[in-house]
Write an enzyme that holds these catalytic residues in place. Structure first.
Site, PDB file in Angstrom:
ATOM      1  N   GLY A  63       0.990  -2.446   8.636  1.00  0.00           N
ATOM      2  CA  GLY A  63       2.191  -1.626   8.514  1.00  0.00           C
ATOM      3  C   GLY A  63       3.242  -2.029   9.515  1.00  0.00           C
ATOM      4  N   ARG A  64       3.278  -1.301  10.613  1.00  0.00           N
ATOM      5  CA  ARG A  64       4.374  -1.445  11.575  1.00  0.00           C
ATOM      6  C   ARG A  64       4.645  -2.847  12.119  1.00  0.00           C
ATOM      7  NH1 ARG A  64       2.054   3.583  14.675  1.00  0.00           N
ATOM      8  NH2 ARG A  64       0.231   2.687  13.654  1.00  0.00           N
TER       9      ARG A  64
ATOM     10  N   LYS B  48       0.857  -1.197   0.000  1.00  0.00           N
ATOM     11  CA  LYS B  48       0.000   0.000   0.000  1.00  0.00           C
ATOM     12  C   LYS B  48       0.887   1.239   0.000  1.00  0.00           C
ATOM     13  CE  LYS B  48      -2.274   1.747   3.713  1.00  0.00           C
ATOM     14  NZ  LYS B  48      -2.120   3.222   3.701  1.00  0.00           N
TER      15      LYS B  48
ATOM     16  N   GLN C 272      -2.922   2.519  17.403  1.00  0.00           N
ATOM     17  CA  GLN C 272      -4.127   1.852  16.896  1.00  0.00           C
ATOM     18  C   GLN C 272      -4.915   1.362  18.113  1.00  0.00           C
ATOM     19  OE1 GLN C 272      -5.258   1.953  13.945  1.00  0.00           O
ATOM     20  NE2 GLN C 272      -3.737   1.529  12.365  1.00  0.00           N
TER      21      GLN C 272
ATOM     22  N   THR D 152     -11.416   6.118  10.624  1.00  0.00           N
ATOM     23  CA  THR D 152     -11.463   5.560  11.980  1.00  0.00           C
ATOM     24  C   THR D 152     -11.047   6.578  13.029  1.00  0.00           C
ATOM     25  OG1 THR D 152      -9.333   4.578  11.487  1.00  0.00           O
ATOM     26  CG2 THR D 152     -11.218   3.108  11.461  1.00  0.00           C
TER      27      THR D 152
ATOM     28  N   PRO E  98     -16.863  14.965  -9.519  1.00  0.00           N
ATOM     29  CA  PRO E  98     -16.756  13.699 -10.265  1.00  0.00           C
ATOM     30  C   PRO E  98     -15.753  13.736 -11.414  1.00  0.00           C
ATOM     31  CG  PRO E  98     -19.044  14.138  -9.723  1.00  0.00           C
ATOM     32  CD  PRO E  98     -18.278  15.354  -9.290  1.00  0.00           C
TER      33      PRO E  98
ATOM     34  N   ARG F   4      -3.275  -6.146  14.532  1.00  0.00           N
ATOM     35  CA  ARG F   4      -2.106  -6.361  15.390  1.00  0.00           C
ATOM     36  C   ARG F   4      -2.044  -7.828  15.807  1.00  0.00           C
ATOM     37  NH1 ARG F   4      -0.898  -2.509  13.387  1.00  0.00           N
ATOM     38  NH2 ARG F   4      -0.284  -0.469  14.171  1.00  0.00           N
TER      39      ARG F   4
ATOM     40  N   THR G 253     -13.055  15.496 -11.809  1.00  0.00           N
ATOM     41  CA  THR G 253     -11.667  15.518 -11.320  1.00  0.00           C
ATOM     42  C   THR G 253     -11.259  14.156 -10.769  1.00  0.00           C
ATOM     43  OG1 THR G 253     -11.863  17.863 -10.824  1.00  0.00           O
ATOM     44  CG2 THR G 253     -10.122  16.678  -9.674  1.00  0.00           C
TER      45      THR G 253
ATOM     46  N   ASP H 286      -3.346   4.302  -2.115  1.00  0.00           N
ATOM     47  CA  ASP H 286      -4.269   4.790  -1.075  1.00  0.00           C
ATOM     48  C   ASP H 286      -4.211   6.315  -1.014  1.00  0.00           C
ATOM     49  OD1 ASP H 286      -5.789   5.116   1.259  1.00  0.00           O
ATOM     50  OD2 ASP H 286      -4.137   4.552   2.588  1.00  0.00           O
ATOM     51  N   LEU H 287      -4.829   6.961  -2.020  1.00  0.00           N
ATOM     52  CA  LEU H 287      -4.816   8.436  -2.050  1.00  0.00           C
ATOM     53  C   LEU H 287      -6.178   9.023  -1.699  1.00  0.00           C
ATOM     54  CD1 LEU H 287      -2.496   9.019  -5.153  1.00  0.00           C
ATOM     55  CD2 LEU H 287      -1.905   9.013  -2.718  1.00  0.00           C
ATOM     56  N   LYS H 288      -7.171   8.183  -1.473  1.00  0.00           N
ATOM     57  CA  LYS H 288      -8.491   8.619  -0.984  1.00  0.00           C
ATOM     58  C   LYS H 288      -8.991   9.863  -1.723  1.00  0.00           C
ATOM     59  CE  LYS H 288      -7.720   6.917   3.773  1.00  0.00           C
ATOM     60  NZ  LYS H 288      -6.279   6.613   3.779  1.00  0.00           N
ATOM     61  N   PHE H 289      -9.221   9.702  -3.045  1.00  0.00           N
ATOM     62  CA  PHE H 289      -9.689  10.847  -3.837  1.00  0.00           C
ATOM     63  C   PHE H 289     -11.059  11.318  -3.347  1.00  0.00           C
ATOM     64  CE2 PHE H 289      -7.175   8.544  -7.283  1.00  0.00           C
ATOM     65  CZ  PHE H 289      -6.035   9.298  -7.078  1.00  0.00           C
ATOM     66  N   HIS H 290     -11.261  12.625  -3.331  1.00  0.00           N
ATOM     67  CA  HIS H 290     -12.537  13.232  -2.913  1.00  0.00           C
ATOM     68  C   HIS H 290     -12.595  14.605  -3.575  1.00  0.00           C
ATOM     69  CE1 HIS H 290     -15.434  14.270   0.674  1.00  0.00           C
ATOM     70  NE2 HIS H 290     -15.936  14.565  -0.503  1.00  0.00           N
ATOM     71  N   ASP H 291     -13.380  14.702  -4.662  1.00  0.00           N
ATOM     72  CA  ASP H 291     -13.432  15.962  -5.414  1.00  0.00           C
ATOM     73  C   ASP H 291     -14.659  15.903  -6.305  1.00  0.00           C
ATOM     74  OD1 ASP H 291     -12.599  18.370  -6.829  1.00  0.00           O
ATOM     75  OD2 ASP H 291     -10.544  17.895  -6.208  1.00  0.00           O
TER      76      ASP H 291
HETATM   77  O1  C5P Z   1       1.323   0.577  10.935  1.00  0.00           O
HETATM   78  P1  C5P Z   1      -0.124   0.226  10.864  1.00  0.00           P
HETATM   79  O2  C5P Z   1      -0.377  -1.270  10.769  1.00  0.00           O
HETATM   80  O3  C5P Z   1      -0.942   0.901  11.922  1.00  0.00           O
HETATM   81  O4  C5P Z   1      -0.557   0.820   9.456  1.00  0.00           O
HETATM   82  C1  C5P Z   1      -1.889   0.843   9.052  1.00  0.00           C
HETATM   83  C2  C5P Z   1      -2.002   1.566   7.746  1.00  0.00           C
HETATM   84  O5  C5P Z   1      -3.378   1.660   7.403  1.00  0.00           O
HETATM   85  C3  C5P Z   1      -1.487   2.997   7.763  1.00  0.00           C
HETATM   86  O6  C5P Z   1      -1.002   3.300   6.438  1.00  0.00           O
HETATM   87  C4  C5P Z   1      -2.713   3.810   8.073  1.00  0.00           C
HETATM   88  O7  C5P Z   1      -2.646   5.109   7.560  1.00  0.00           O
HETATM   89  C5  C5P Z   1      -3.769   3.016   7.320  1.00  0.00           C
HETATM   90  N1  C5P Z   1      -5.131   3.200   7.792  1.00  0.00           N
HETATM   91  C6  C5P Z   1      -5.506   2.976   9.114  1.00  0.00           C
HETATM   92  N2  C5P Z   1      -6.802   3.170   9.497  1.00  0.00           N
HETATM   93  C7  C5P Z   1      -7.696   3.554   8.586  1.00  0.00           C
HETATM   94  C8  C5P Z   1      -7.343   3.774   7.274  1.00  0.00           C
HETATM   95  C9  C5P Z   1      -6.032   3.577   6.904  1.00  0.00           C
HETATM   96  O8  C5P Z   1      -4.688   2.593   9.941  1.00  0.00           O
HETATM   97  N3  C5P Z   1      -8.958   3.687   8.947  1.00  0.00           N
END
Ligand code: C5P
Length: 233
Positions: free
Chosen positions: A213-214, A31, A193, A122, A65, A183, A67, A58-63
């Site tokens: 991610g982490r 991602k 989180q 979230t 239609p 997690r 664009t 994951d750029l979450k477009f919002h504009d």
């Molecule tokens: O490191 P971690 O597992 O928390 O990464 C989660 C990824 O998902 C991050 O890129 C975060 O921006 C993204 N994300 C999120 N919650 C959302 C939408 C996206 O944690 N509701």
């Protein structure tokens, strides 16, 4: 396929490519979000897709239609496998995004990317939603927007682990649910989180893909961490 999508939340293409190279074969895709994209642009997306990697842009477009349709068209040209838009942009905007994905993919002879909606971030609480004029409970708003996304031709939504089961019930088996906030058992409650599920719990609740991610990128051995998570599913 392997449902793990690794969030490459790093600030340079060099770091992103090193992570991707280390993880290739042990995860389902990568991602790329606003930080890396703003730093490095579409070249980093292409660098991965040209190697055959799946990229969720994951750029979450919002504009408006028109664009958003143009942005989706440009995303298709990068070879992205999944793109997303804010469902709160409305049905006409989501339909424009879905149609642009179909058209651009056909014109370029590429597979059509999945187009996914973001329902309620979230980070938004009931109070924060009320501030912007939405007075129904968060879960109701999430399910409402997920239904609208489906009616507007989107392939699925991004959803927190708490929302997955209700969306699966409302939108059916074919709808794609992409879930962050994952997690492993030993890492619950160790960072920012708050409402997390383990990878296996999230899959059981109905997720199609897990954004992680982490727990992977921050591990001493990211590949080993990814393999352990995959084995737990
Ligand atoms: O490191 P971690 O597992 O928390 O990464 C989660 C990824 O998902 C991050 O890129 C975060 O921006 C993204 N994300 C999120 N919650 C959302 C939408 C996206 O944690 N509701």
């Amino acid at each position: 396929m392997n449902p793990i999508l690794v969030a490459l939340d790093v600030d340079s293409a060099a770091r992103a490519m090193a992570l991707a190279d280390a993880l290739r074969g042990s995860v389902g895709g990568y991602k790329i979000g606003k930080q890396l994209f703003t730093a490095e642009g579409p070249a980093v997306v292409r660098a991965l897709t040209e190697r055959g990697d799946r990229v969720f842009l994951d750029l979450k477009f919002h504009d408006i239609p028109n664009t958003v349709a143009g942005a989706v068209q440009s995303a298709v040209a990068t070879g992205a496998w999944m793109v997303n838009v804010h469902a709160s942009g409305g049905g006409v905007m989501m339909r424009a995004a879905a149609d642009a994905a179909t058209r651009a993919a056909a014109a370029l002879g590429r597979p059509r990317p999945l187009v996914i909606g973001v329902t309620v971030l979230t980070s938004m609480t009931e109070a924060a939603l009320a501030q912007v004029g939405v007075t129904r409970p968060v879960l109701e708003q999430v399910v409402h927007l997920a239904r609208l996304a489906k009616q507007s031709g989107l392939d699925g939504v991004v959803a927190s682990p708490q929302e997955t089961a209700a969306i699966r019930e409302a939108c059916g088996e074919e709808f794609q649910i992409v879930t962050p906030g994952i997690r492993p058992v030993d890492q619950q409650g160790t960072d920012d989180q708050a409402r997390t599920l383990t990878p296996a719990q999230a899959m059981k609740a109905g997720s199609t893909y897990l954004v992680i991610g982490r727990p992977i990128t921050g591990a001493p051995n990211p590949r080993e961490a990814a393999e352990q998570i995959a084995a737990s599913l």
